[in-house]
Design an enzyme around this catalytic site. Structure first.
Site, PDB file in Angstrom:
ATOM      1  N   GLY A   1      -9.381 -15.375 -16.352  1.00  0.00           N
ATOM      2  CA  GLY A   1     -10.177 -14.988 -15.189  1.00  0.00           C
ATOM      3  C   GLY A   1     -10.712 -16.227 -14.509  1.00  0.00           C
TER       4      GLY A   1
ATOM      5  N   CYS B   1      -7.252 -17.859 -22.408  1.00  0.00           N
ATOM      6  CA  CYS B   1      -7.935 -18.676 -21.405  1.00  0.00           C
ATOM      7  C   CYS B   1      -9.402 -18.254 -21.277  1.00  0.00           C
ATOM      8  CB  CYS B   1      -7.185 -18.602 -20.078  1.00  0.00           C
ATOM      9  SG  CYS B   1      -7.636 -19.906 -18.950  1.00  0.00           S
ATOM     10  N   TYR B   2      -9.806 -17.638 -20.162  1.00  0.00           N
ATOM     11  CA  TYR B   2     -11.191 -17.157 -20.057  1.00  0.00           C
ATOM     12  C   TYR B   2     -11.514 -16.247 -21.241  1.00  0.00           C
ATOM     13  CZ  TYR B   2     -15.426 -14.973 -18.147  1.00  0.00           C
ATOM     14  OH  TYR B   2     -16.707 -14.537 -17.964  1.00  0.00           O
TER      15      TYR B   2
ATOM     16  N   HIS C   1      -1.640 -19.879 -21.096  1.00  0.00           N
ATOM     17  CA  HIS C   1      -1.210 -18.532 -20.696  1.00  0.00           C
ATOM     18  C   HIS C   1       0.161 -18.205 -21.293  1.00  0.00           C
ATOM     19  CE1 HIS C   1      -4.369 -17.567 -17.772  1.00  0.00           C
ATOM     20  NE2 HIS C   1      -4.435 -18.880 -17.597  1.00  0.00           N
TER      21      HIS C   1
ATOM     22  N   GLU D   1       1.682 -15.463 -21.078  1.00  0.00           N
ATOM     23  CA  GLU D   1       2.348 -14.430 -20.283  1.00  0.00           C
ATOM     24  C   GLU D   1       3.186 -14.987 -19.137  1.00  0.00           C
ATOM     25  OE1 GLU D   1      -0.813 -15.204 -20.418  1.00  0.00           O
ATOM     26  OE2 GLU D   1      -1.944 -14.759 -18.607  1.00  0.00           O
TER      27      GLU D   1
ATOM     28  N   SER E   1      12.610   9.633   0.629  1.00  0.00           N
ATOM     29  CA  SER E   1      12.975   8.738   1.724  1.00  0.00           C
ATOM     30  C   SER E   1      14.402   8.226   1.585  1.00  0.00           C
ATOM     31  CB  SER E   1      12.026   7.536   1.715  1.00  0.00           C
ATOM     32  OG  SER E   1      12.222   6.808   0.512  1.00  0.00           O
TER      33      SER E   1
ATOM     34  N   ASP F   1      12.425   4.803  -5.570  1.00  0.00           N
ATOM     35  CA  ASP F   1      11.264   5.423  -6.225  1.00  0.00           C
ATOM     36  C   ASP F   1      11.206   6.928  -5.975  1.00  0.00           C
ATOM     37  OD1 ASP F   1      10.776   2.795  -6.726  1.00  0.00           O
ATOM     38  OD2 ASP F   1       9.096   2.618  -5.325  1.00  0.00           O
TER      39      ASP F   1
ATOM     40  N   ARG G   1       2.714   1.993  13.745  1.00  0.00           N
ATOM     41  CA  ARG G   1       2.532   2.441  12.364  1.00  0.00           C
ATOM     42  C   ARG G   1       1.614   3.665  12.299  1.00  0.00           C
ATOM     43  NH1 ARG G   1       3.355  -3.172  11.176  1.00  0.00           N
ATOM     44  NH2 ARG G   1       4.630  -3.434   9.294  1.00  0.00           N
TER      45      ARG G   1
ATOM     46  N   LYS H   1       8.958  -1.545 -11.345  1.00  0.00           N
ATOM     47  CA  LYS H   1      10.152  -1.282 -10.539  1.00  0.00           C
ATOM     48  C   LYS H   1      11.459  -1.387 -11.341  1.00  0.00           C
ATOM     49  CE  LYS H   1      11.631  -0.806  -6.179  1.00  0.00           C
ATOM     50  NZ  LYS H   1      10.985   0.046  -5.154  1.00  0.00           N
TER      51      LYS H   1
ATOM     52  N   GLU I   1       8.734  -8.361   7.107  1.00  0.00           N
ATOM     53  CA  GLU I   1       9.006  -7.712   8.385  1.00  0.00           C
ATOM     54  C   GLU I   1       8.547  -8.660   9.493  1.00  0.00           C
ATOM     55  OE1 GLU I   1      10.732  -5.045   8.551  1.00  0.00           O
ATOM     56  OE2 GLU I   1      10.593  -4.402   6.463  1.00  0.00           O
TER      57      GLU I   1
END
Ligand code: XMP
Length: 526
Positions: A50, A77-78, A172, A174, A227, A231, A300, A382, A524
């Site tokens: 953090g 870390c933090y 870290h 990760e 759509s 997903d 939009r 995803k 975009e």
């Protein structure tokens, strides 16, 4: 399940991601979570990094009850500093210099070592690269801890409690810059916490289908917008597997879809996947509402508002028809293809003064519809959705489809949107994508499209001077869509696309390419 308590590091979600790679399920909750209110009993707790200093009066602190859970705790870390602070106050100091970047780690190895503490570094060779990103460091070892790893700048890069399963690492594990980082997490999760490695998409399909059936009941009906993107298609297919035709999919054709898109989606979802789908052609309505509008945000808003209206009208119609169906109740549920990154975004810790956010919902549908939400993908990333899609028999080209924005070609037809302008964008886009597929580049690119620019440039066609609009090609590579690099095509490819577009699309006499990365550009152009 492992619990990751988030102190607001930009890397926190990656801890969850790496554990998924090990088939381990974990959940992220904000560091302010009260331990007594935990919705599950974790097998271990990871305190994330953090951006704060534990000794600041406004610094976030973990509920001390975490140390009464009697499970292994890993501070990153933090998280390490927080653990030291909680267990032995006042031993964290501002570092003399920020340490940011690679460092070489010297660690005690577990293998062959008598001490069980060092299991954290089992199979991690000495001298591996680790990624540091911190300002503060421990001034001395907290009471009852010993050092298990060090770097040249951080003598306490790894610490472990001498009698309890508490571990802290200053780097870290990760991030991919830390080599063997996944191994360290695996040592912690599997060897120390004994977490089960049973998170696979095969398991997920079975449990999720049962969960949907139990939730919706014998007669419950669900409606959801699709759509043609991965997903919504995967979510729809999962619903269909669970409740068959009691799931109603709706595709709103807003007149801003890509070439043949409504037909292709209809074909795939009904003939191939057996989903109960209604396609509504509302193109006239959207294009009429968009007349005279060139401001992208206005576009939009108009498209979002009309989408909700059309979807609601269709839902009412379907509900009426469905009401007569034997063995079916009212439509009470709305399907949403929410993914885990959206969920994380809404629950991650964003500072002591954070206000609670709700994750964004497609077009604000739920608030308007008084339906209960069903989100079968809310635990997935995803790439997991793609694996699941393939398992559910969704065609490869759909599973790997580039994302396409809700406002569709309206924000790729810069300036005013008319049927004829959109048609120019659509044809140029079709050619560009056809050539990308033919060149075998589609999967290398994260998103590609053609946009129509609202200017006139001069050209010669035949013997005549013409003033026509240019098409701008945009293709990017990215992993998270937050940052992106423009994709570098070779000259023969660009020659071919340019010549096809200027020859085959009337109204276009020039082709440009957008060579801006994000930032400072966005993906975009409107
Ligand atoms: P930007 O342009 O913000 O795009 O770099 C990041 C990703 O978001 C998509 N995008 C949208 N998606 N409605 C959507 O559903 C929108 O208004 C919208 N604007 C951008 C974009 O295509 C890219 O994948």
């Amino acid at each position: 399940t492992l619990l990751v308590l988030d102190f607001g590091s930009q890397y926190s979600h990656l801890i969850i991601r790496r554990l998924r790679d090990l088939n381990i399920y974990s959940e992220l909750l904000p560091c302010t979570q009260r331990i007594a209110d935990l919705p599950f009993q974790p097998k271990g707790v990871i305190l994330s990094g953090g951006p704060y200093s534990v000794y600041d009066s406004s610094a976030p602190h973990v509920d001390p009850a975490v140390f009464d859970l009697d499970v292994p705790i890993l501070g990153v870390c933090y998280g390490l500093q927080e653990m030291a602070w909680q267990l032995d106050q006042h031993n964290v100091l501002a570092g003399e210099k920020r340490e940011y970047g690679h460092a070489k780690l010297t660690c005690e190895q577990g293998e062959g070592s008598a001490s069980s503490v060092n299991v954290l570094f089992q199979d991690v060779p000495n001298g591996v690269d680790v990624w540091m990103s911190h300002g503060d460091k421990l001034s001395h070892l907290p009471e009852s801890f010993s050092t298990i790893a060090a770097t040249s700048n951080a003598p306490f890069a790894g610490i472990a409690h001498t009698s309890k399963p508490y571990y802290g690492i200053q780097f870290h594990p990760e991030v991919t810059h830390t080599s063997h980082g996944t191994r360290i997490l695996e040592n912690y999760a599997v060897r120390i916490c004994k977490a089960r490695q049973h998170w696979t998409m095969e398991e997920f399909v079975g449990t999720e289908i049962s969960r949907i059936r139990a939730l919706v009941g014998e007669k419950g009906q669900v409606i959801g917008a699709v759509s043609g993107g991965v997903d919504s298609t995967v979510a729809a297919k999962l619903m269909h597997e669970a409740i068959g035709d009691r799931f109603h999919a709706v595709l709103v054709d807003n007149g801003l879809l890509r070439h043949n898109e409504a037909e292709t989606v209809h074909q795939t979802l009904t003939s191939h996947l057996g989903i109960n789908l209604t396609v509504i052609d509302a193109s006239e309505r959207f294009l009429t509402e968009l007349k005279g509008v060139s401001d992208p945000e206005k576009k939009r808003k108009i498209i979002g508002k009309n989408f909700i209206e059309v979807f609601q009208e269709t839902a009412h119609k379907i509900a009426k028809e469905a009401a007569g169906t034997p063995n079916a109740g009212d439509i009470e549920w709305l399907l949403q293809g929410t993914l885990y990154p959206d969920v994380i975004e809404s629950i991650a810790f964003r500072g002591p003064s954070q206000t609670i956010k709700t994750h964004h919902n497609v077009g604000g549908l739920p608030a308007a519809m008084h339906l209960k939400l069903i989100e079968p993908l809310r635990e997935l990333f995803k790439d997991e959705v793609r694996i699941l899609g393939t398992k559910l028999g969704i065609p490869e080209e759909l599973v790997w489809r580039h994302p396409f924005p809700g406002p569709g070609l309206a924000i790729r037809t810069l300036g005013e949107v008319t049927r004829s302008q959109v048609e120019i964008t659509r044809q140029a886009d079709r050619i560009f994508i056809e050539e990308i597929i033919a060149a075998g580049l589609y999967r290398k690119i994260s998103q590609a499209y053609a946009a129509l620019l609202p200017i006139q440039v001069v050209g010669v066609m035949g013997d005549k001077r013409v003033h026509e609009q240019p098409i701008c090609l945009r293709a990017v590579e990215t992993t998270d869509f937050m940052t992106a690099n423009w994709f570098d095509f070779d000259r023969p490819f660009l020659d071919k696309v340019s010549s096809r577009i200027t020859n085959e699309v009337s109204g276009v006499c020039s082709v440009f390419q957008n060579i801006t990365s994000k930032p400072p550009g966005t993906i975009e152009m409107e």
